[in-house]
Design a protein around this motif. Sequence first.
Motif, PDB file in Angstrom:
ATOM      1  N   LYS A  10      10.123  41.932  36.521  1.00 24.26           N
ATOM      2  CA  LYS A  10       9.578  43.125  37.184  1.00 24.26           C
ATOM      3  C   LYS A  10       9.171  44.178  36.150  1.00 24.26           C
ATOM      4  O   LYS A  10       8.131  44.816  36.268  1.00 24.26           O
ATOM      5  N   MET A  11      10.011  44.322  35.119  1.00 23.08           N
ATOM      6  CA  MET A  11       9.654  45.276  34.049  1.00 23.08           C
ATOM      7  C   MET A  11       8.326  44.880  33.414  1.00 23.08           C
ATOM      8  O   MET A  11       7.463  45.722  33.179  1.00 23.08           O
ATOM      9  N   ALA A  12       8.191  43.593  33.157  1.00 22.28           N
ATOM     10  CA  ALA A  12       6.965  43.117  32.501  1.00 22.28           C
ATOM     11  C   ALA A  12       5.742  43.373  33.378  1.00 22.28           C
ATOM     12  O   ALA A  12       4.682  43.774  32.882  1.00 22.28           O
ATOM     13  N   GLU A  13       5.909  43.186  34.695  1.00 26.17           N
ATOM     14  CA  GLU A  13       4.784  43.457  35.612  1.00 26.17           C
ATOM     15  C   GLU A  13       4.346  44.917  35.484  1.00 26.17           C
ATOM     16  O   GLU A  13       3.155  45.231  35.459  1.00 26.17           O
ATOM     17  N   LYS A  14       5.336  45.801  35.410  1.00 27.20           N
ATOM     18  CA  LYS A  14       5.015  47.227  35.320  1.00 27.20           C
ATOM     19  C   LYS A  14       4.360  47.562  33.978  1.00 27.20           C
ATOM     20  O   LYS A  14       3.486  48.416  33.907  1.00 27.20           O
ATOM     21  N   VAL A  15       4.815  46.897  32.929  1.00 31.91           N
ATOM     22  CA  VAL A  15       4.224  47.161  31.611  1.00 31.91           C
ATOM     23  C   VAL A  15       2.761  46.707  31.595  1.00 31.91           C
ATOM     24  O   VAL A  15       1.892  47.405  31.053  1.00 31.91           O
ATOM     25  N   VAL A  16       2.489  45.581  32.236  1.00 28.10           N
ATOM     26  CA  VAL A  16       1.097  45.121  32.313  1.00 28.10           C
ATOM     27  C   VAL A  16       0.258  46.163  33.055  1.00 28.10           C
ATOM     28  O   VAL A  16      -0.859  46.500  32.642  1.00 28.10           O
ATOM     29  N   TYR A  17       0.819  46.704  34.126  1.00 31.24           N
ATOM     30  CA  TYR A  17       0.116  47.750  34.882  1.00 31.24           C
ATOM     31  C   TYR A  17      -0.102  48.988  34.001  1.00 31.24           C
ATOM     32  O   TYR A  17      -1.192  49.563  33.956  1.00 31.24           O
ATOM     33  N   GLY A  58      -3.715  48.750  33.728  1.00 31.69           N
ATOM     34  CA  GLY A  58      -4.113  49.246  35.045  1.00 31.69           C
ATOM     35  C   GLY A  58      -4.192  48.134  36.074  1.00 31.69           C
ATOM     36  O   GLY A  58      -4.500  48.380  37.227  1.00 31.69           O
ATOM     37  N   LYS A  59      -3.899  46.894  35.650  1.00 25.53           N
ATOM     38  CA  LYS A  59      -4.006  45.763  36.587  1.00 25.53           C
ATOM     39  C   LYS A  59      -2.622  45.396  37.120  1.00 25.53           C
ATOM     40  O   LYS A  59      -1.633  45.443  36.397  1.00 25.53           O
ATOM     41  N   ARG A  60      -2.610  44.990  38.375  1.00 28.52           N
ATOM     42  CA  ARG A  60      -1.349  44.558  38.974  1.00 28.52           C
ATOM     43  C   ARG A  60      -1.261  43.037  38.930  1.00 28.52           C
ATOM     44  O   ARG A  60      -2.163  42.355  39.385  1.00 28.52           O
ATOM     45  N   ILE A  61      -0.153  42.549  38.373  1.00 35.70           N
ATOM     46  CA  ILE A  61       0.046  41.109  38.354  1.00 35.70           C
ATOM     47  C   ILE A  61       1.414  40.817  38.963  1.00 35.70           C
ATOM     48  O   ILE A  61       2.245  41.709  39.094  1.00 35.70           O
ATOM     49  N   MET A  68      -2.795  62.157  34.262  1.00 39.23           N
ATOM     50  CA  MET A  68      -3.804  61.285  34.861  1.00 39.23           C
ATOM     51  C   MET A  68      -3.824  59.948  34.129  1.00 39.23           C
ATOM     52  O   MET A  68      -3.335  59.821  33.008  1.00 39.23           O
ATOM     53  N   ALA A  69      -4.468  58.993  34.764  1.00 37.50           N
ATOM     54  CA  ALA A  69      -4.794  57.699  34.168  1.00 37.50           C
ATOM     55  C   ALA A  69      -3.604  57.074  33.429  1.00 37.50           C
ATOM     56  O   ALA A  69      -2.522  56.989  33.985  1.00 37.50           O
ATOM     57  N   LYS A  70      -3.797  56.697  32.145  1.00 39.28           N
ATOM     58  CA  LYS A  70      -2.740  55.918  31.507  1.00 39.28           C
ATOM     59  C   LYS A  70      -1.462  56.733  31.302  1.00 39.28           C
ATOM     60  O   LYS A  70      -0.371  56.166  31.259  1.00 39.28           O
TER      61      LYS A  70
END
Lengths: 257, 216
Positions: free
Chosen positions: B199-206, B210-213, B73-75
């Motif tokens: 794209k990798m960095a976007e996923k790492v931020v998520y 938990g936020k999508r950038i 779950m979650a993180k």
Amino acid sequence: MVNEMSNDTLIDIKGLNLWYGQSQALYDVSMPVHKNKITALIGPSGCGKSTLLRTINRMNDIIDSCRIEGDINYNGNNIYAPACNVMSVRKRIGMIFQKPNPFPMSIYDNITYGPKIHGVRKKEELDRIVEDCLKQAVLWEEVKDRLEDSAMGLSGGQQQRLCIARALSVSPEVILMDEPTSALDPIATAKIEDLAQQLKEKYTVVIVTHNMQQASRISDYTGFMYMGKLVEFGETDDIFTRPTQELTERYITGRFG
Amino acid sequence: MMSRFHQDLDELTEDVVEMGELVLEMLDRSVKALRDGDLEAADWVIQKEKEVLRLDSLIEDEAVRLMALFQPMAKDMRRLATILKMITYMERVGKYGFNIAKATRSLEEYEACCTMPSLPEMADIVIPMVRDAVMSFKNQDIALVADLTERDDRLDAIRKKVIAESLQYMKDNPDRIPPCVYYITISRYLERCGDHACKMAEKVVYMVSGKRIQIK
């Protein structure tokens, strides 16, 4: 935290505190129960989730030492107001327990027990209620040819669905479920979960569960409780993918204690 | 005591970092091979492709196993979802390194032309981009990738320059078209590596927040 009264709020719990004797079991709990949605309450054993569930139809009244402060507004009326009729609250807000508890009588009589108490006498009307409730509980096809058999002869999963059918027989608006699948095997559990999804079209469901996957699968809203407090309440997708409270995160990811 | 699941998840994270380091090494060596005409280095990169594919399958299988057995779950779930995306992007980076190494072999028969030095210049930007994306995953530190947009813009600018200069060079030297086509293609590989780093960095931020950038 979502606790404003919105248009689809059927039950609004506000500032609820509860004591068993000297021991406080709920601390200032406020949360909405949304109409035609499934709300799940999760949390470790002893966190107060079943206690909170039982306050919604005043089941705690039967415990002498129990004392409650705060409001539970149901359709805008406080069910803890002195003028409130407890019987009518429980008729409108039914309950399903952890262990299936059919009455030791026939399948038919289990369903008609409530309607008869509430004055339904006509055979055709009772027949219609039995068929309708058993169909809603997805049990009709399995028992329609043996309605006069004892309910005790049904399997655990069938007994639990019978209890749901029985709860539906008095036309409730809300169904409270206290760990309804914890005594059932995975297949019977899946049936109850599917049933809960169907039930929310007509009813509002509040479910207490130890099974977080179950909460995440079937509920629309989830409240996480810990030591009598509602730590976080929100849409289920958010609670299980990106909770805002560290305590919730730790609990649902199994990093607790 | 750490749960079995969290131990396995941490080990899987280490595997992902290992795969990231491997594809970085492949990209780095492929560009050096190109610059120096070092065929030995090119061959090293070419033979590492199998290892990338092995790690890709191994990590994917393990991530699916953890999801099936533990229903995270979650993180924890965000980390597994990120891992499944990361390995796809990293596999692509490894493949581009492989392609550059192959191109280096094909270029052996040609003399380098004027646009070639721009390619190591692109690599000097893109390799740290990929490295920072992998490190931000490893350390859960999104500060490392805060300026990826600017870095990617610089990369794109050099790529445009490579294309413009190559076209001009080919017009002026029609007998030198083949190496220029290779250079244009390689510039495209490097530019795509930059996109994958973003794209990798976007996923790492998520994963972390938990936020999508959207970086680009």
